[in-house]
Design an enzyme around this catalytic site. Structure first.
Site, short mmCIF file in Angstrom:
data_model
loop_
_atom_site.label_atom_id
_atom_site.label_comp_id
_atom_site.label_asym_id
_atom_site.label_seq_id
_atom_site.Cartn_x
_atom_site.Cartn_y
_atom_site.Cartn_z
N CYS A 7 0.72 -1.21 0.11
CA CYS A 7 -0.11 -0.25 0.00
C CYS A 7 0.90 1.24 -0.03
CB CYS A 7 -1.07 0.01 1.27
SG CYS A 7 -1.79 1.52 1.30
N ARG A 21 -8.25 -9.85 -22.03
CA ARG A 21 -8.65 -11.08 -22.64
C ARG A 21 -10.01 -11.35 -23.09
NH1 ARG A 21 -5.23 -15.56 -21.80
NH2 ARG A 21 -6.82 -16.71 -21.96
N ARG A 67 -14.58 -6.95 -15.37
CA ARG A 67 -15.70 -7.84 -15.71
C ARG A 67 -16.59 -8.21 -14.29
NH1 ARG A 67 -13.72 -12.95 -17.25
NH2 ARG A 67 -11.70 -12.36 -16.60
N GLY A 75 -2.77 -9.91 -12.05
CA GLY A 75 -2.97 -10.55 -11.04
C GLY A 75 -1.81 -10.76 -9.97
N HIS A 96 -28.19 20.30 -2.04
CA HIS A 96 -28.36 20.92 -3.23
C HIS A 96 -27.28 21.80 -3.54
CE1 HIS A 96 -29.89 21.33 -7.27
NE2 HIS A 96 -30.09 22.89 -6.95
#
Length: 500
Positions: A40, A207, A213, A272, A485
Site C-alpha cells: 500500500c 482477455r 468484468r 493478478g 443541493h
C-alpha cells in the site's frame, strides 16, 4: 525471551496488529524484509493516489479555459516522481518511529518457520541492539505468530515475459512515449488512465470483451466510453502469446489471432497477484493452503492453532451454512450465484483491500490480548476504482442480484446526467463527462443491496452510503432524506423508476 506475538510482514495488516497488541501490553516483534508499509505505502495505494491526483490536476489545467482561465502549462514527470518518493520515504520513517514508540521490536530480514513457535530470520539487523552490528541469522520464539506477508505480482509463462515489468515497477518510470498494459482489473484500469493523462500513448489489453468484468456492466460501459473519448486504446479478446524486444525501448505485443501492436517503450503486466509465502516453509508445519493462499477461519487462525494470517496472503474459509446469499458476491465463486437454497459446502473468500487487512489485524490483537470476540465483517465492503472518472461501488451488481434473487424480485433505479462542474464547458453536450449512478433494490421493501456510481468525486461520495447500506437502508429511507443541493450525491435520494 519469548514474544507474546511475532508478526511476519510490516505492511498494513502486520503493522496494525503489532501496534495494537503492543498497546495491550503484549511483547511484540515484527519482521520485515523490505520497506515498512508494504504494498500500500510503497507500490500501491499511496503512490497510485498521488499519480491519480496528478492526472486529475492535468484535467483541470487542460480544461481551465472553460472557466475563463488562460493557462499554459507543462509537465515534469521526474519532478513528480522525486516528490512522490520523498513522501513515501517519510511514511517509511514514520512507520519505523511508530513501532519504536509502541515498543515493538523490529527485525529486518526474511523469516521462515523452524517450528510452530520458532522462526529463523536471515540477513537481519536488530534495530533495538544496534551495538551488536549486523547479524547473519536470528532465531525468535513466540507464543503466537501472525503471517502478514502480503502478495506479489504474477507473471504468466508467456514468451518474452522477461521484457515486461509489473505494476510495482511502474512507479520507477520517469520517461516513456508509449505504454501497453496487459490486464483488465482495477490496477490495470487505474494505471492506464493515469498514463494517458501524463501525455503517454496508451493501450490496455483485455482477455475478454470488456474491462473490470466483476463490476456492474452499466457502470463499466460509461467508463469505457470515457476512456475511448480520451484516446485510450482498449484491445479486447487479447490473448497475448509473445512480448518481443525489437530493440531498446521498442517492444511489440503479439496476440494469438495474429494481431501485432508495436513500438512500446514499456509493457506492464497486471494480470493478478499471488501470496508472497514461498520463503516461509509452511510445508514444515502442514499449514493448510488453497491456491497458495493461507487458509484461515473467521478468527484469522490457520490450521495450526497458534499461527494466524491477515491481509492479501490469506483466504477465509466459511464452512457453516450461509444464509445471507448477498455474501456470495464476496466469495468470487460464480457457480454459487444461481443457487437459491442455502450453501453448505466450504467456500473461500478474500477481499484484498488495505482497510480490510488493518481491521483484521487490529481485531485479532483485541481477541488475543483483550479476550474480545469481534470479527471482521466482510459484508458490504465499499470499493473504489481510481479511474478517470472514478468509480464507487457497494454490494451487488445488477447482474449478480438478478442471479441470486430472481429478476422479478429486483428493482433498478438509475440516472445519467452531466455534473454541474462540466455545465460551462464550451463543447458538444455528448462530449461532457457524465455521472451515472444506480441503486439495486430487492424485495417488496426495496432493501438496497447494491449502490454504484461513476463520475466526478465518486470516490468521496460512496463512503457515507456504505454506512447506510450496512444499516439495511431501503429505497424509502433514501426517499425520506432531504438531499444537499446542488451536488451529484443528491441524485441517489431523488431517483425515480422512470429515470434513465
Amino acid at each position: 525471551m519469548v514474544y507474546d506475538l511475532i508478526v511476519i510482514g510490516g505492511g498494513s495488516g502486520g503493522m496494525a496488529a503489532a501496534r495494537r497488541a503492543a498497546r495491550h501490553n503484549a511483547k511484540v516483534a515484527l519482521v520485515e524484509k523490505s520497506r515498512l508499509g508494504g504494498t500500500c505505502v510503497n507500490v500501491g495505494c499511496v503512490p497510485k493516489k498521488i499519480m491519480f491526483n496528478a492526472a486529475s490536476v492535468h484535467d483541470i489545467l487542460e480544461n481551465s479555459r472553460h472557466y475563463g482561465f488562460d493557462t499554459k502549462f507543462s509537465f515534469n514527470l521526474p519532478l513528480l516522481v522525486e516528490r512522490r518518493d520523498k513522501y513515501i520515504q517519510r511514511l517509511n520513517n514514520i512507520y519505523r518511529q511508530n513501532l519504536s514508540k509502541d515498543k515493538v521490536d523490529l527485525y529486518e530480514g526474511t523469516a521462515s518457520f523452524l517450528s510452530e513457535n520458532r522462526i529463523l530470520i536471515k540477513g537481519t539487523k536488530d534495530n533495538n541492539n544496534k551495538d551488536n552490528g549486523p547479524l547473519n541469522e536470528e532465531i525468535l520464539e513466540g507464543r503466537n505468530i501472525l503471517i502478514a506477508v502480503g502478495n506479489k505480482p504474477v507473471f504468466p509463462p508467456v514468451k518474452g515475459i522477461e521484457n515486461t515489468i509489473s505494476s510495482d515497477e511502474f512507479f520507477n518510470i520517469k520517461e516513456s512515449k508509449k505504454i501497453g498494459i496487459v490486464g483488465s482489473g482495477y490496477i490495470a484500469v487505474e494505471l492506464i488512465n493515469v498514463i494517458k493523462r501524463l501525455g503517454i500513448d496508451s493501450y490496455i489489453f483485455a482477455r475478454g470483451n470488456r474491462i473490470l468484468r466483476k463490476f456492474d456492466e452499466s457502470v463499466i460501459n460509461v467508463l469505457e466510453n470515457d476512456m475511448k473519448k480520451n484516446n485510450i486504446n482498449i484491445v479486447t479478446f487479447a490473448d497475448v502469446v509473445e512480448i518481443k524486444k525489437v530493440s531498446d525501448k521498442n517492444l511489440s505485443i503479439h496476440l494469438s489471432d495474429g494481431r501485432i501492436y508495436e513500438h512500446f517503450d514499456h509493457v506492464i503486466y497486471c494480470v493478478g497477484r499471488s501470496p508472497d509465502t514461498e520463503n516461509l516453509k509452511l510445508e514444515k508445519l502442514n499449514v493448510e493452503t488453497n491456491n497458495n493462499y493461507i487458509v484461515v477461519d473467521e478468527n484469522q487462525r490457520t490450521s495450526v492453532n497458534n499461527i494466524y494470517a491477515v491481509g492479501d496472503c490469506c483466504m477465509v474459509k466459511k464452512s457453516k451454512e450461509i444464509e445471507d446469499l448477498n455474501l456470495l458476491k464476496l466469495y468470487n465463486e460464480e457457480r454459487y450465484l444461481n443457487k437459491k437454497e442455502n450453501v453448505t459446502e466450504d467456500i473461500f473468500y478474500n477481499v484484498q483491500l488495505t482497510p480490510v487487512a488493518i481491521n483484521a489485524g487490529r481485531l485479532l490483537a483485541d481477541r488475543l490480548f483483550l479476550k474480545k470476540t469481534r470479527k471482521t465483517n466482510y459484508k458490504l465492503i465499499p470499493t473504489v476504482i481510481f479511474s478517470h472518472p472514478p468509480i464507487g461501488t457497494i454490494g451487488l451488481s445488477e447482474e449478480a442480484a438478478i442471479q441470486i434473487y430472481g429478476k422479478e424480485n429486483v428493482k433498478i433505479y438509475e440516472s445519467k446526467f452531466t455534473n454541474l462542474f462540466f455545465s460551462v464547458y464550451d463543447i458538444e453536450p455528448e462530449l461532457k463527462e457524465k455521472t451515472y449512478l444506480k441503486l439495486v433494490c430487492v424485495g417488496k421493501d426495496e432493501l438496497i443491496k447494491g449502490l454504484h456510481i461513476i463520475g466526478l468525486n465518486a470516490d468521496e461520495i460512496v463512503q457515507g452510503f456504505a454506512v447506510a447500506l450496512k444499516m439495511n437502508a431501503t429505497k424509502k429511507d433514501f426517499d425520506e432524506t432531504i438531499p444537499i443541493h446542488p451536488t451529484a450525491a443528491e441524485e441517489f435520494l431523488t431517483l425515480q423508476p422512470w429515470m434513465k
